[in-house]
Enzyme design. Structure first.
Site, mmCIF file in Angstrom:
data_model
loop_
_atom_site.group_PDB
_atom_site.id
_atom_site.type_symbol
_atom_site.label_atom_id
_atom_site.label_comp_id
_atom_site.label_asym_id
_atom_site.label_seq_id
_atom_site.Cartn_x
_atom_site.Cartn_y
_atom_site.Cartn_z
ATOM 1 N N ASP A 103 -7.430 -3.083 -0.124
ATOM 2 C CA ASP A 103 -6.634 -1.908 -0.464
ATOM 3 C C ASP A 103 -7.614 -0.858 -0.987
ATOM 4 O O ASP A 103 -8.767 -1.151 -1.314
ATOM 5 C CB ASP A 103 -5.542 -2.238 -1.499
HETATM 6 C C1 BGC Z 1 -1.846 1.706 -1.409
HETATM 7 C C2 BGC Z 1 -1.791 1.177 0.017
HETATM 8 C C3 BGC Z 1 -2.130 2.283 0.986
HETATM 9 C C4 BGC Z 1 -3.484 2.850 0.628
HETATM 10 C C5 BGC Z 1 -3.952 3.962 1.553
HETATM 11 C C6 BGC Z 1 -3.142 2.425 -1.696
HETATM 12 O O1 BGC Z 1 -3.081 3.085 -2.918
HETATM 13 O O2 BGC Z 1 -1.658 0.647 -2.317
HETATM 14 O O3 BGC Z 1 -0.523 0.646 0.292
HETATM 15 O O4 BGC Z 1 -2.098 1.803 2.295
HETATM 16 O O5 BGC Z 1 -3.444 3.358 -0.696
HETATM 17 O O6 BGC Z 1 -3.229 5.110 1.356
#
Ligand code: BGC
Length: 766
Positions: free
Chosen positions: A270
């Protein structure tokens, strides 16, 4: 970092003299052999926040404005960038771009919780086919979705993105979602793997989960999605599980995911860098996103100083190359930037209607009959919530709100109410833009919900004479980085309570009906007020076509067939997990926490860990096993018609595979669909089990009055197994099982007992 660039520049100067392979799907080994250490370390680290590509490729260019990240290119070997973008309710990219008046809007589909409520894998697959087409046509390679963490507690701020409290429902809906998106030749990233069941302290929370609960609840849905649908990628979560960051856990990313389940794709982190990049490489986390130069350097240094075996790096690089050759960008797909938004809007509307859950319908007040003039109450009638905030938001061209939806359907709405709410919302929005969640960030990531407008009792009373019925809409929104609260969120606010009471009293006094529409992303308290209105429709956050979709159901154009993918408890504290779910989260990450119940161990003012003390007793597994009252049980949902269940049969094959059948007949007056759950109770003698567990489900086609359909369910011996922590294996006990065919977990009209003759065990990777 400078060091790497200098080295790469030197390589670029020297290497053109030598024959250089260009990547194709048949020469991955050759390309891998031709890569320098720096190139390998570059490929496994993304090019930074957003889709601005720089560094190794030289210069800077935005590939798809608003995308979340990219993988890096290595031009000399024919390796292009690939583009990764959110999210679960549709593609999230910027709707406008500098230098052009063209727009790049995407369709806002119903949120995850909504589509899970359809209990309809075909519907979900069809909807996500349309979603995936936007991914392809806007030049994106991977959709960072679906979000599929288990609804452990109603307050998780991202539950709207996720599907269910039950792993089988979540897993099967996810698999359908993945198949639909990937049928376009683009990938998904099922997320957040795993144990990301709260937003409080999400970047460092240690989810302390027993092995059994982990395997049976929190990993099971991922296991189903991986085995059934072959997702291209998996996103490891921000949190730890039992002391280890998931992105650094070999047990999770290699043993469970690859060795036990056969996952063949890549794992990406993530968004954000953590200490321990090298541990992540070793664990089998192939790609660091969004990617920071220091991560590349750490990998290079670790190989050079012998703390990272280059074989581990090569393994990840090979997987990245295998991933890249599948992508549209690698294959030179000429995207149009013009998906068929009109057709996709129709798909969003259809999915939204099939996902709504009718919770109450006294005297068959719905579908609306003899109603022309409607008094529509609630700020949400204008400030409609199509979907949640954060990375799950979609930049859609418009949202059909409830006012528009009901007017489009031919109703006459009370003008002064319309006016009042429009002005109230306009003013409140201006105010909201001054708070941190508003402003330009608000526009990109979705806006915070406006509090309910105060309405005087006399004003409500003045609306009775001129209107045939009243509709009260209650709205909720939530999103990334912050969990929901009990006060004014799970529970109704004082303004909502007084509105509801005043409207019901005034309209009922005149013999007129009141319908409540819930425009929510997750569970709210219903027990204290559900007796007041005549009907309650849970519309969820139904996407950009929401107002029209609600009208389709209220008018009976579509007969509701959604069922709850989670329990609605009487009170928040009734969930076992409420005793250790952190409360009082501040969006700033301030550590001002308080806890309820008698568990004082977590009452430090900072959340470092969350003990999943309820073990496997999540959601209905808790309420059913321990006989607790609920407001609406898991699987609950009414229809405008009625269904009879008959002739249940269960046969068990030699290998323990169970085939269960039931005949469902439409016994009412209008056509409708019925979702049936197969709830299994295990024999005593094996491991302790919940009273009932959903093991399969099916939904009928649209049945005309009097029409029947046989539904068939298949369950393998492995699906009936529980995880024995001591023996570190799955075990299916022999004995007599009860297979219940349920309208919901509490209403099981017919069941069948069958004997599993032989106990079975299933090994896991040691
Ligand atoms: C989130 C993810 C997301 C990623 C990219 C993160 O803060 O937890 O779900 O895909 O950002 O935007």
């Amino acid at each position: 970092m400078k060091k790497i660039f200098t080295t790469l520049a030197a390589i670029a100067l020297v290497l053109p003299m030598v024959a250089q392979p260009k990547l194709n799907k048949d020469n991955i080994d050759e390309v891998l052999a031709a890569m320098t250490l720096e190139e390998k370390a570059t490929l496994v680290v993304g090019s930074g926040w957003g889709s601005m590509i720089a560094g190794i490729t030289g210069g800077s260019q935005i590939l798809v404005s608003g995308a979340a990240g990219t993988t890096q290119a290595i031009p000399r070997l024919g390796i292009p960038n690939t583009v990764l973008a959110d999210g679960p309710a549709g593609l999230r990219i910027n709707p406008t771009r500098e230098g052009t008046t063209r727009t790049f809007y995407c369709t806002g589909f119903p949120v995850g919780t909504a589509i899970a409520s359809s209990w309809d894998v075909e519907l979900v697959e069809n909807m996500t086919k349309a979603m995936g087409n936007e991914v392809l046509e806007y030049g994106v390679d991977v959709l960072l979705a679906p979000g599929m963490n288990i609804h452990r507690n109603p307050l998780c701020g991202r539950n709207f993105e996720y599907f269910s409290e039950d792993p089988v429902l979540s897993g099967k809906i996810s698999a359908a979602y993945v198949k639909g998106v990937q049928s376009n030749g683009v990938g998904v990233s099922i997320k957040h793997f795993a144990g990301n069941n709260q937003e409080t302290a999400r970047d460092h929370n240690d989810a302390q989960i027993s092995q059994r609960a982990l395997r049976e609840i929190y990993l099971k849905n991922f296991e189903i999605a991986v085995k059934d649908a072959d997702p291209w990628t998996v996103m490891s979560s921000y949190n730890k599980i039992n002391g280890k960051y998931t992105q650094q856990s070999y047990d999770l990313l290699t043993k469970a995911l690859r060795e036990d389940w056969g996952f063949k794709g890549i794992v990406m982190t993530d968004w954000g860098a953590k200490d321990g990049t090298v541990d992540a490489v070793k664990a089998g986390n192939d790609l660091m996103e969004p990617g920071m130069p220091f991560e590349t350097q750490r990998i290079v240094d670790a190989v050079n100083n012998g703390t990272l075996d280059v074989k581990d790096l090569d393994r990840n690089v090979r997987r990245l190359l295998e991933f890249i050759v599948r992508t549209p960008r690698f294959n030179g797909y000429k995207y149009s930037d013009k998906p068929d938004l009109k057709a996709h809007a129709a798909a969003a509307r259809a999915a939204a209607t099939e996902s709504m859950v009718l919770l109450k319908n006294d005297d068959n007040v719905l579908p609306l009959k003899d109603v022309k003039n409607i008094a529509l109450f609630g700020a949400t009638s204008v400030d409609f919530v199509a979907g949640g905030t954060g990375s799950g938001n979609v930049n859609k061209a418009y949202v059909v709100n409830m006012v528009q939806g009901l007017e489009n359907a031919g109703f006459k709405l009370d003008e002064s109410l319309k006016d009042y709410y429009k002005k109230y919302v306009d003013f409140a929005r201006i105010d909201a833009r001054d708070i941190p969640n508003g402003g330009s960030v608000g526009i990109l990531l979705g806006e915070a919900k406006i509090a309910e407008a105060p309405v005087a009792k006399s004003f409500v009373e003045s609306k009775v004479a001129a209107n045939d019925a009243a509709i009260v809409i209650i709205g909720r929104n939530s999103g990334e980085s912050e969990d929901r609260r009990v006060e004014d969120d799970f529970d109704l606010s004082a303004a909502e309570r007084s509105l509801l009471t005043n409207v019901c009293n005034a309209f009922h006094l005149a013999g007129k009906k009141v319908i409540v529409v819930l425009n929510i992303g997750g569970v709210i308290e219903t027990a204290s007020w559900k007796a007041l209105p005549d009907a309650i429709l849970c519309a969820w956050q139904p996407g950009q076509e929401g107002g029209d979709a609600v009208a389709d159901v209220l008018t009976g154009k579509v007969n509701p067939s959604g069922k709850l993918p989670m329990t609605f408890p009487v009170q928040f504290v009734d969930h076992k997990s409420s005793f250790n779910f952190p409360l009082g989260n501040e969006p700033t990450g301030k550590s001002d926490f308080s806890f309820i119940g008698d568990d004082t161990r977590n009452t430090v003012n900072h959340v470092d860990f969350t003990k999943y003390e309820e073990g496997i007793f999540v959601g209905y597994r808790w309420f059913e096993t321990f006989g607790k009252e609920v407001s609406y049980p898991f699987g609950f949902g009414l229809s405008y018609t009625t269904f009879d269940y008959s002739k249940p049969t269960v046969t068990v094959a030699k290998d323990g595979t169970v085939t269960a059948k039931v005949i469902v007949t439409n016994t009412g007056k209008v056509a409708g669909k019925e979702a049936v759950g197969l709830y299994v109770s295990a024999p005593a003698g094996g491991l302790e089990k919940p009273a009932k567990e959903l093991k399969a489900f099916a939904k009928t086609r649209l049945l005309a009055p009097g029409e029947s359909q046989t539904l068939t369910f298949s369950v393998k011996a492995y699906d009936l197994a529980s995880f024995n922590e001591q023996a570190n294996r799955w075990e299916t006990a022999a004995g007599t099982y009860t297979f219940g065919f349920g309208r919901n977990v509490r209403d099981i009209p017919v069941s069948f007992q069958a004997v599993i003759k032989n106990a079975a065990t299933f090994a896991v990777s040691k």
